[in-house]
Scaffold this active site. Structure first.
Site, short mmCIF file in Angstrom:
data_model
loop_
_atom_site.label_atom_id
_atom_site.label_comp_id
_atom_site.label_asym_id
_atom_site.label_seq_id
_atom_site.Cartn_x
_atom_site.Cartn_y
_atom_site.Cartn_z
N CYS A 70 0.82 -1.21 0.00
CA CYS A 70 0.00 0.00 0.00
C CYS A 70 0.85 1.27 0.00
O CYS A 70 0.37 2.34 -0.31
CB CYS A 70 -1.00 0.03 1.15
SG CYS A 70 -0.66 -1.09 2.46
N ARG A 74 4.07 1.42 -1.50
CA ARG A 74 5.08 1.50 -2.55
C ARG A 74 4.79 0.54 -3.71
O ARG A 74 4.15 -0.49 -3.53
CB ARG A 74 6.47 1.20 -1.98
CG ARG A 74 6.59 -0.21 -1.39
CD ARG A 74 7.95 -0.42 -0.77
NE ARG A 74 8.09 0.39 0.43
CZ ARG A 74 8.89 1.46 0.53
NH1 ARG A 74 9.64 1.82 -0.50
NH2 ARG A 74 8.95 2.14 1.63
N HIS A 111 18.88 1.16 -1.89
CA HIS A 111 17.44 1.36 -1.73
C HIS A 111 16.74 0.07 -1.33
O HIS A 111 15.95 0.06 -0.37
CB HIS A 111 16.81 1.93 -3.00
CG HIS A 111 15.35 2.25 -2.86
ND1 HIS A 111 14.92 3.37 -2.20
CD2 HIS A 111 14.24 1.57 -3.23
CE1 HIS A 111 13.59 3.38 -2.20
NE2 HIS A 111 13.15 2.29 -2.81
N SER A 121 10.15 2.77 5.41
CA SER A 121 8.72 2.60 5.64
C SER A 121 8.09 3.87 6.19
O SER A 121 8.77 4.73 6.72
CB SER A 121 8.47 1.48 6.64
OG SER A 121 8.99 0.29 6.15
N GLU A 131 8.66 -0.79 11.18
CA GLU A 131 7.53 -1.73 11.22
C GLU A 131 7.97 -3.04 10.54
O GLU A 131 8.73 -3.02 9.57
CB GLU A 131 6.28 -1.12 10.56
CG GLU A 131 6.48 -0.61 9.15
CD GLU A 131 6.17 -1.64 8.11
OE1 GLU A 131 5.67 -2.71 8.48
OE2 GLU A 131 6.45 -1.40 6.92
N GLN A 160 6.75 -8.68 3.11
CA GLN A 160 6.26 -8.32 1.77
C GLN A 160 7.36 -8.46 0.72
O GLN A 160 7.11 -8.94 -0.38
CB GLN A 160 5.70 -6.90 1.80
CG GLN A 160 4.40 -6.81 2.60
CD GLN A 160 4.06 -5.39 3.01
OE1 GLN A 160 4.93 -4.51 3.07
NE2 GLN A 160 2.79 -5.14 3.32
N GLY A 173 -17.64 4.52 25.11
CA GLY A 173 -17.70 5.39 23.95
C GLY A 173 -17.37 4.59 22.70
O GLY A 173 -16.98 3.43 22.77
N ALA A 174 -17.54 5.26 21.55
CA ALA A 174 -17.44 4.49 20.31
C ALA A 174 -16.42 5.07 19.35
O ALA A 174 -16.54 4.95 18.15
CB ALA A 174 -18.80 4.42 19.65
N MET A 187 -10.46 5.25 17.66
CA MET A 187 -9.23 4.93 18.38
C MET A 187 -9.50 3.88 19.46
O MET A 187 -8.69 2.99 19.68
CB MET A 187 -8.70 6.20 19.03
CG MET A 187 -7.31 6.06 19.54
SD MET A 187 -6.15 7.09 18.64
CE MET A 187 -6.27 8.62 19.52
#
Lengths: 420, 271
Positions: free
Chosen positions: A50, A52, A99, A109, A114, A120, A189-190, A193
């Protein structure tokens, strides 16, 4: 023969453009077929995530291959040429190597450090291998990249600390409770986060998540999505006695959890530790609770500052990682340079071996008087003389190639030994 | 032979401490695992040295301050090793091993001297009394240590400094659990130790209880630990308060152990 890398990532291309490209490239094998058809390309690897889209290739003719690859991107992404010029980057040889090393090590990233990206890259490589699109060069390069990624992960602390609010919350909960198995959480609450944090908690072994909301239906929806329970908002006070972690994110103007409520709950729960995460603005939980024994209160700013500190730490660690990458790029480049003299060495050995073969044939007439063992001894003798003679020039050639000065020697050897 | 094994134990304790601390710095579990085995060998060597000493001197190896320190060091490392197996929190080793090492080194200062043993210490109740109370004290020492670690970790989390040093410490729940187990077991052993002592007191001094400063001070510690257990199990105290109380109680116990002999005249003047 060069290595090139053509691609775009989250830094160079806005989401809309990456989207266009990755949707149209969704059918991986089709794209791959097209890349393979480009005749200037010898080996290729196609990486699409998503953040690169990149093509790494070993090519015969850099300029031509670049043009074709650009065309491919161009036709696929429906981009204007101006957009493409702005978003696309092209690296050659050492910088392409660097690279791909940085990508695999997660230095490039969006969230640095991460861990998914390495997987990947490995998937992309596996697909390439399945398509028989890799050879000596990319096999070596990718194995180097995986090794670099491993070194970066183990020798630096780049992926050690949580850098998102919800994973920080989980990390803190673990500091308090050890592991989270058997713990219960309450989500008030909704907010999005809150849902994310709840998912993280479940992923880390929390037994049960209970949702509550002023509008009961919303709690029910969230509970259904995340396989949790619900409790009526009016019973919030009672609910506090059975849970260990509370995530609050309501839009209420005042405090919905105050000292009195918690004090009563603590008595009922015999002072079992309580971790309250208040991600609401304005705050839902009375900040005075931060001083209560056995209660640990973090608000959104507290969490964010932990995240910021961890991020700073990652940036420091990234510097160490860059040093590792420098080393490995240099190492790979030495391998690459050695590779340039390999055909000459192979030719040289081939010629020598054919000479031996011919001479052995000619000597066959008198050699047949010898018995088996003696004949073998003669062959061993001849081979070891040849190996001794070739050893120094071959080593010298490799050494010169690492310093980049092999070309004149290659020319001389080719000329003197008539290798062409 | 006893002192040779003790020296070996000292070296191994030192190595295991280095190992544990290194494991924190380099953050490798493997190093801590090796350190555990080193600590285990140190414990084995120490055990051997105590047995040899018992055989060589012909009296129980807990008749003076230095022998007792050595015994406590031995008990602390033994108890820690049990915890290690049970809880897998190797990080505690980096805090326990220095304590063990300091006690063992202090003990080594005068351990070789073979002092005259007062006749009063020759009874068979003596080793029972001393070993029970000392093992109890070792447990209380670990409770105190985990209490200190709890307070540090609590403070770090509360003040939003839960990174860096905090990640080296076990979780609050784990520390509270260790504190609890140590105090329950320690209290049990101390109680038995006091009873054994009073049986012996009746033999040598004619009555079970003399209101000697040492005895009174021990009684105070015992009462504090009893109070602590009451607060935890009946009132439901957890965490910080228990940690503070277990530290206070241990300080008083330490005073009983060494302070009383310095500041008071006591009939219990051997340790």
């Amino acid at each position: 023969m060069d290595i090139i890398l053509v691609g775009m990532n989250h830094k160079t291309a806005p989401l809309e453009i990456r989207e266009k490209l990755s949707i149209s490239c969704d059918d991986d094998t089709a794209t791959f077929e097209k890349i393979k058809k480009i005749s200037y390309i010898n080996e290729a690897l196609y990486l699409s995530t998503c953040n690169r889209v990149e093509v790494l290739a070993h090519v015969f003719d850099v300029a031509a291959a670049e043009t074709y690859l650009k065309d491919l991107v161009f036709s696929h992404g429906n981009l204007s040429s101006e957009e493409m010029e702005r978003c696309l980057y092209i690296y050659r040889n050492d910088s392409a190597v660097r690279h791909i090393f940085r990508v695999a090590s997660s230095l490039d990233s969006m969230v640095m450090g991460e861990p998914q990206i390495l997987g990947q890259v490995k998937d992309a490589y596996r697909r390439s291998v399945e398509q028989e699109a890799t050879g000596v060069m990319l096999n070596k390069l990718l194995h180097y990249a995986f090794r670099v990624a491993k070194r970066v992960r183990t020798e630096t602390a780049i992926s050690n600390n949580a850098v998102s609010v919800s994973s920080t919350a989980v990390e803190l909960a673990k500091k308090i409770f050890g592991n989270l198995r058997g713990k219960n959480a309450l989500v008030i609450g909704a907010g999005e986060m809150a849902a994310l944090a709840a998912k993280h908690l479940i992923g880390n072994g929390v037994k049960k998540v209970i949702f509550t909301n002023r509008t009961y239906e919303r709690a029910l929806t969230m509970a259904n999505d995340l396989h949790g329970d619900t409790v009526s908002f009016d019973l919030l006070g009672e609910a506090l006695s059975d849970v260990d972690i509370i995530i609050s994110s309501t839009g209420a103007p005042g405090y919905i959890i105050d000292e009195k409520m918690v004090a009563a709950a603590l008595r009922r729960r015999k002072n079992r530790l309580l971790f309250i995460i208040d991600i609401a603005v304005p705050r839902d939980v009375d900040p005075a609770l931060g001083k209560t024994d056995n209660v640990y209160l973090y608000n959104i700013d507290n969490l964010q500052s932990v995240v910021d500190d961890n991020m700073k730490n990652r940036i420091n660690e990234a510097e160490k990682a860059e040093t590792i990458i420098d080393e490995e790029v240099a190492e790979f480049s030495r391998w690459l340079k050695r590779l340039q003299v390999v055909p000459t060495i192979v030719d040289l050995r081939g010629k020598v071996e054919s000479i031996i073969k011919g001479e052995m044939m000619r000597a066959g007439s008198w050699m047949k008087n010898l018995d088996e063992g003696e004949r073998e001894n003669v062959e061993i003798l001849v081979n070891s003389i040849i190996n001794k003679i070739l050893h120094d020039p071959v080593t010298g050639l490799k050494e010169e190639s690492e310093n980049g000065g092999a070309n004149p020697y290659v020319a001389v050897i080719k000329k003197l030994f008539k290798l062409d | 032979m006893g002192s040779l094994f003790f020296k070996i134990a000292l070296v191994l304790y030192f190595l295991s401490m280095l190992g544990y601390i290194t494991s924190l710095v380099v953050r490798r579990v493997q190093v801590a695992k090796v350190s555990t085995w080193v600590l285990f060998s140190a414990f084995a060597a120490h055990t051997t040295s105590i047995i040899f000493r018992w055989v060589e001197t012909g009296h129980s190896p807990v008749t003076n301050l230095f022998e007792s320190l050595s015994f406590i060091a031995w008990a602390v490392s033994g108890i820690y090793l049990i915890f290690q197996v049970k809880t897998k929190t190797r990080v505690l080793g980096a805090f326990v091993s220095p304590v063990v090492l300091v006690m063992a080194i202090t003990a080594s200062a005068r351990l070789v001297e073979d002092a005259e043993i007062p006749a009063i210490l020759m009874g068979s109740w003596v080793p029972i009394h001393v070993m029970l109370t000392l093992t109890g004290s070792a447990l209380f020492a670990l409770a105190c240590l985990s209490g200190i670690m709890y307070l540090v970790q609590d403070d770090l989390i509360r003040n939003k400094k839960a990174y860096g040093f905090s990640r080296l410490l076990p979780s609050l729940r784990e520390l509270d659990r260790i504190n609890n187990i140590c105090i329950v077991a320690g209290f049990f052993l101390l109680t038995l130790g006091i009873i054994a002592g009073s049986v012996w007191a009746r033999n040598v001094w004619g009555s079970h209880w003399q209101w000697d400063p040492k005895q009174v001070s021990t009684l105070i510690s015992w009462i504090i630990y009893a109070l602590l257990l009451h607060q935890r199990f009946a009132i439901g105290w957890k965490g910080r308060k228990v940690a503070v109380l277990s530290i206070v109680a241990f300080v008083i116990l330490l005073f009983t152990f060494v302070g009383v002999n310095i500041f008071f005249v006591t009939v219990h003047n051997f340790i």
